[in-house]
Write a protein that holds these residues in place. Structure first.
Motif, PDB file in Angstrom:
ATOM      1  N   THR A 107       0.860  -1.176   0.000  1.00  0.00           N
ATOM      2  CA  THR A 107       0.000   0.000   0.000  1.00  0.00           C
ATOM      3  C   THR A 107       0.900   1.230   0.000  1.00  0.00           C
ATOM      4  O   THR A 107       2.086   1.110  -0.260  1.00  0.00           O
ATOM      5  N   THR A 108       0.346   2.384   0.267  1.00  0.00           N
ATOM      6  CA  THR A 108       1.147   3.610   0.279  1.00  0.00           C
ATOM      7  C   THR A 108       1.095   4.240   1.667  1.00  0.00           C
ATOM      8  O   THR A 108       0.164   4.000   2.449  1.00  0.00           O
ATOM      9  N   VAL A 109       2.093   5.078   1.930  1.00  0.00           N
ATOM     10  CA  VAL A 109       2.107   5.830   3.187  1.00  0.00           C
ATOM     11  C   VAL A 109       0.850   6.696   3.276  1.00  0.00           C
ATOM     12  O   VAL A 109       0.205   6.769   4.325  1.00  0.00           O
ATOM     13  N   LYS A 110       0.495   7.347   2.165  1.00  0.00           N
ATOM     14  CA  LYS A 110      -0.691   8.210   2.146  1.00  0.00           C
ATOM     15  C   LYS A 110      -1.939   7.421   2.530  1.00  0.00           C
ATOM     16  O   LYS A 110      -2.769   7.887   3.307  1.00  0.00           O
ATOM     17  N   GLN A 111      -2.086   6.212   1.982  1.00  0.00           N
ATOM     18  CA  GLN A 111      -3.263   5.409   2.307  1.00  0.00           C
ATOM     19  C   GLN A 111      -3.262   5.023   3.783  1.00  0.00           C
ATOM     20  O   GLN A 111      -4.302   5.073   4.438  1.00  0.00           O
ATOM     21  N   LEU A 112      -2.106   4.670   4.336  1.00  0.00           N
ATOM     22  CA  LEU A 112      -2.031   4.356   5.771  1.00  0.00           C
ATOM     23  C   LEU A 112      -2.404   5.577   6.608  1.00  0.00           C
ATOM     24  O   LEU A 112      -3.093   5.445   7.625  1.00  0.00           O
ATOM     25  N   GLN A 113      -1.948   6.759   6.183  1.00  0.00           N
ATOM     26  CA  GLN A 113      -2.321   7.994   6.883  1.00  0.00           C
ATOM     27  C   GLN A 113      -3.840   8.164   6.908  1.00  0.00           C
ATOM     28  O   GLN A 113      -4.415   8.496   7.941  1.00  0.00           O
ATOM     29  N   ILE A 114      -4.476   7.966   5.770  1.00  0.00           N
ATOM     30  CA  ILE A 114      -5.924   8.152   5.668  1.00  0.00           C
ATOM     31  C   ILE A 114      -6.650   7.145   6.547  1.00  0.00           C
ATOM     32  O   ILE A 114      -7.524   7.507   7.335  1.00  0.00           O
ATOM     33  N   TRP A 115      -6.320   5.865   6.397  1.00  0.00           N
ATOM     34  CA  TRP A 115      -7.021   4.823   7.155  1.00  0.00           C
ATOM     35  C   TRP A 115      -6.842   4.982   8.657  1.00  0.00           C
ATOM     36  O   TRP A 115      -7.735   4.651   9.434  1.00  0.00           O
ATOM     37  N   ASN A 116      -5.679   5.487   9.081  1.00  0.00           N
ATOM     38  CA  ASN A 116      -5.348   5.514  10.510  1.00  0.00           C
ATOM     39  C   ASN A 116      -5.318   6.906  11.110  1.00  0.00           C
ATOM     40  O   ASN A 116      -4.920   7.075  12.250  1.00  0.00           O
ATOM     41  N   HIS A 117      -5.727   7.909  10.344  1.00  0.00           N
ATOM     42  CA  HIS A 117      -5.787   9.296  10.817  1.00  0.00           C
ATOM     43  C   HIS A 117      -4.454   9.732  11.422  1.00  0.00           C
ATOM     44  O   HIS A 117      -4.385  10.251  12.535  1.00  0.00           O
ATOM     45  N   ILE A 118      -3.385   9.509  10.650  1.00  0.00           N
ATOM     46  CA  ILE A 118      -2.034   9.845  11.093  1.00  0.00           C
ATOM     47  C   ILE A 118      -1.658  11.210  10.514  1.00  0.00           C
ATOM     48  O   ILE A 118      -1.630  11.391   9.303  1.00  0.00           O
ATOM     49  N   ALA A 119      -1.377  12.161  11.387  1.00  0.00           N
ATOM     50  CA  ALA A 119      -1.042  13.515  10.946  1.00  0.00           C
ATOM     51  C   ALA A 119       0.414  13.622  10.493  1.00  0.00           C
ATOM     52  O   ALA A 119       0.722  14.251   9.491  1.00  0.00           O
ATOM     53  N   ASP A 120       1.325  13.000  11.241  1.00  0.00           N
ATOM     54  CA  ASP A 120       2.760  13.102  10.951  1.00  0.00           C
ATOM     55  C   ASP A 120       3.294  11.711  10.606  1.00  0.00           C
ATOM     56  O   ASP A 120       3.319  10.827  11.474  1.00  0.00           O
ATOM     57  N   VAL A 121       3.719  11.518   9.370  1.00  0.00           N
ATOM     58  CA  VAL A 121       4.174  10.196   8.920  1.00  0.00           C
ATOM     59  C   VAL A 121       5.415   9.715   9.665  1.00  0.00           C
ATOM     60  O   VAL A 121       5.743   8.530   9.613  1.00  0.00           O
ATOM     61  N   ASP A 122       6.099  10.599  10.346  1.00  0.00           N
ATOM     62  CA  ASP A 122       7.301  10.224  11.083  1.00  0.00           C
ATOM     63  C   ASP A 122       7.009   9.830  12.527  1.00  0.00           C
ATOM     64  O   ASP A 122       7.942   9.524  13.276  1.00  0.00           O
ATOM     65  N   VAL A 123       5.727   9.834  12.910  1.00  0.00           N
ATOM     66  CA  VAL A 123       5.392   9.537  14.306  1.00  0.00           C
ATOM     67  C   VAL A 123       4.405   8.371  14.393  1.00  0.00           C
ATOM     68  O   VAL A 123       3.202   8.521  14.166  1.00  0.00           O
ATOM     69  N   ILE A 124       4.975   7.183  14.673  1.00  0.00           N
ATOM     70  CA  ILE A 124       4.185   6.012  15.040  1.00  0.00           C
ATOM     71  C   ILE A 124       4.863   5.407  16.257  1.00  0.00           C
ATOM     72  O   ILE A 124       6.053   5.653  16.500  1.00  0.00           O
ATOM     73  N   HIS A 125       4.119   4.632  17.044  1.00  0.00           N
ATOM     74  CA  HIS A 125       4.630   4.148  18.325  1.00  0.00           C
ATOM     75  C   HIS A 125       4.479   2.636  18.445  1.00  0.00           C
ATOM     76  O   HIS A 125       3.464   2.083  18.013  1.00  0.00           O
ATOM     77  N   PRO A 126       5.476   1.972  19.034  1.00  0.00           N
ATOM     78  CA  PRO A 126       5.329   0.543  19.294  1.00  0.00           C
ATOM     79  C   PRO A 126       4.030   0.271  20.060  1.00  0.00           C
ATOM     80  O   PRO A 126       3.657   1.014  20.959  1.00  0.00           O
ATOM     81  N   GLY A 127       3.340  -0.770  19.627  1.00  0.00           N
ATOM     82  CA  GLY A 127       2.063  -1.120  20.242  1.00  0.00           C
ATOM     83  C   GLY A 127       0.866  -0.496  19.546  1.00  0.00           C
ATOM     84  O   GLY A 127      -0.269  -0.911  19.763  1.00  0.00           O
ATOM     85  N   GLN A 128       1.100   0.495  18.696  1.00  0.00           N
ATOM     86  CA  GLN A 128       0.013   1.153  17.970  1.00  0.00           C
ATOM     87  C   GLN A 128      -0.571   0.170  16.955  1.00  0.00           C
ATOM     88  O   GLN A 128       0.148  -0.512  16.242  1.00  0.00           O
ATOM     89  N   ARG A 129      -1.884   0.099  16.905  1.00  0.00           N
ATOM     90  CA  ARG A 129      -2.580  -0.787  15.965  1.00  0.00           C
ATOM     91  C   ARG A 129      -2.940   0.004  14.715  1.00  0.00           C
ATOM     92  O   ARG A 129      -3.623   1.019  14.802  1.00  0.00           O
ATOM     93  N   LEU A 130      -2.466  -0.463  13.560  1.00  0.00           N
ATOM     94  CA  LEU A 130      -2.711   0.220  12.292  1.00  0.00           C
ATOM     95  C   LEU A 130      -3.531  -0.658  11.358  1.00  0.00           C
ATOM     96  O   LEU A 130      -3.287  -1.858  11.259  1.00  0.00           O
ATOM     97  N   ILE A 131      -4.473  -0.039  10.669  1.00  0.00           N
ATOM     98  CA  ILE A 131      -5.144  -0.718   9.570  1.00  0.00           C
ATOM     99  C   ILE A 131      -4.157  -0.704   8.409  1.00  0.00           C
ATOM    100  O   ILE A 131      -3.663   0.351   8.018  1.00  0.00           O
ATOM    101  N   VAL A 132      -3.837  -1.876   7.859  1.00  0.00           N
ATOM    102  CA  VAL A 132      -2.895  -1.942   6.742  1.00  0.00           C
ATOM    103  C   VAL A 132      -3.567  -2.411   5.448  1.00  0.00           C
ATOM    104  O   VAL A 132      -2.964  -2.355   4.383  1.00  0.00           O
ATOM    105  N   ALA A 133      -4.814  -2.867   5.549  1.00  0.00           N
ATOM    106  CA  ALA A 133      -5.592  -3.224   4.353  1.00  0.00           C
ATOM    107  C   ALA A 133      -7.064  -3.185   4.719  1.00  0.00           C
ATOM    108  O   ALA A 133      -7.457  -3.673   5.776  1.00  0.00           O
ATOM    109  N   LYS A 134      -7.848  -2.570   3.864  1.00  0.00           N
ATOM    110  CA  LYS A 134      -9.305  -2.560   4.027  1.00  0.00           C
ATOM    111  C   LYS A 134      -9.854  -3.350   2.857  1.00  0.00           C
ATOM    112  O   LYS A 134      -9.758  -2.939   1.716  1.00  0.00           O
ATOM    113  N   HIS A 135     -10.386  -4.506   3.170  1.00  0.00           N
ATOM    114  CA  HIS A 135     -10.772  -5.439   2.120  1.00  0.00           C
ATOM    115  C   HIS A 135     -12.067  -5.081   1.411  1.00  0.00           C
ATOM    116  O   HIS A 135     -12.353  -5.623   0.360  1.00  0.00           O
TER     117      HIS A 135
END
Length: 145
Positions: A30-58
């Motif tokens: 997928t793309t970084v942009k798509q991960l941002q959209i699905w997970n409401h991520i404002a800053d692509v450089d800030v993710i945290h261990p333990g954070q649950r991310l949607i990586v595919a919406k079927h």
């Protein structure tokens, strides 16, 4: 310990120490942009261990609308979403990048889509810029909000 699981509709990933959004995007095709959209991520450089991310919406992609739909020169937000995905994939023939994108199917869209088809390995009449089911499904155009 598994770091990925699927629900009926989505695939999730649990961020581990050292992960980056770009590496996760590559891993799940997928793309970084798509991960941002699905997970409401404002800053692509800030993710945290333990954070649950949607990586595919079927169930979150526009099904192939058919070649006849494109031949009718549609004016649709689906065309905009397609354009954004083409730009994400580096298949851009749009003037002024995003600002030049129209929701009406036009020559800029056709040229950008032809770049996508060539990126997938198509050539000749198979890379004419008119979407087909296989190339469309691989582009994974999200539904407009």
């Amino acid at each position: 310990m598994t770091t990925q699981h699927e629900t009926r509709h989505d695939t999730y990933y649990i961020v581990r120490k050292g992960d980056t959004l770009s590496a996760i995007a590559r891993r799940y095709d997928t793309t970084v942009k798509q991960l941002q959209i699905w997970n409401h991520i404002a800053d692509v450089d800030v993710i945290h261990p333990g954070q649950r991310l949607i990586v595919a919406k079927h169930d979150d992609f526009v099904p192939f609308p058919g070649k006849d739909w494109f031949a009718g020169m549609p004016n649709s937000p689906i065309i905009l979403m397609m354009a954004y995905r083409l730009i994400d994939e580096g298949c851009n023939s749009y003037p002024d990048n995003v600002e030049g994108v129209s929701p009406r199917w036009d020559e800029d869209h056709r040229n950008s889509y032809a770049k996508w088809q060539r990126k997938l390995g198509y050539s000749g009449s198979d890379a004419n810029g008119v979407p087909g089911r296989t190339s469309w499904d691989k582009l994974r155009v999200p539904f407009p909000d």
